[in-house]
Design a protein around this motif. Sequence first.
Motif, PDB file in Angstrom:
ATOM      1  N   PRO A  38      -7.690   3.244  -2.159  1.00  0.00           N
ATOM      2  CA  PRO A  38      -6.418   2.950  -2.839  1.00  0.00           C
ATOM      3  C   PRO A  38      -6.626   2.783  -4.336  1.00  0.00           C
ATOM      4  CG  PRO A  38      -7.267   0.965  -1.821  1.00  0.00           C
ATOM      5  CD  PRO A  38      -8.217   2.079  -1.447  1.00  0.00           C
ATOM      6  N   PRO A  64       0.811  -1.232   0.000  1.00  0.00           N
ATOM      7  CA  PRO A  64       0.000   0.000   0.000  1.00  0.00           C
ATOM      8  C   PRO A  64       0.838   1.273   0.000  1.00  0.00           C
ATOM      9  CG  PRO A  64      -0.843  -1.559   1.608  1.00  0.00           C
ATOM     10  CD  PRO A  64       0.449  -2.128   1.087  1.00  0.00           C
ATOM     11  N   TRP A  90      -3.468   7.207  -3.422  1.00  0.00           N
ATOM     12  CA  TRP A  90      -4.695   7.140  -2.637  1.00  0.00           C
ATOM     13  C   TRP A  90      -5.555   8.350  -2.952  1.00  0.00           C
ATOM     14  CZ3 TRP A  90      -5.871   3.280   0.947  1.00  0.00           C
ATOM     15  CH2 TRP A  90      -4.844   2.361   1.193  1.00  0.00           C
TER      16      TRP A  90
END
Length: 87
Positions: free
Chosen positions: A55, A5, A10
Motif C-alpha cells: 500500500p 485501504p 497499491w
Amino acid sequence: SEISPLFFNWTVLRADGRQLTGVLLRLNSQNNLTLADAQGKIHQVSGKDVEELIPSKKSLMPDGLSERMSEQEFRDLLAFLKSLGFK
C-alpha cells in the motif's frame, strides 16, 4: 485519522518482476486481485503471480481538498462516499 485501504494506491510486485500500480478493486481469499491503473485500465492478476502487495499509505484524495471546497461541497462529497459503503 486512519485512511481506508480502499483509498490507497497499491503496488503489485509480480513473480515475473513486473509491477502494477493502481486502485485495488477486488481481492479474494486466493489473493486473486483486480486493479485499476491511473489510465483506467483494469488488470486482473492471479494470486499465484503476486509476489508482494504494497500500500502507498497516502490517500488518493488530493492534499488540501477540503480547504478548496465549500462546507456544503465537502458534506456532499462525504455523503456520496458514505453512500458507496466506504468508511
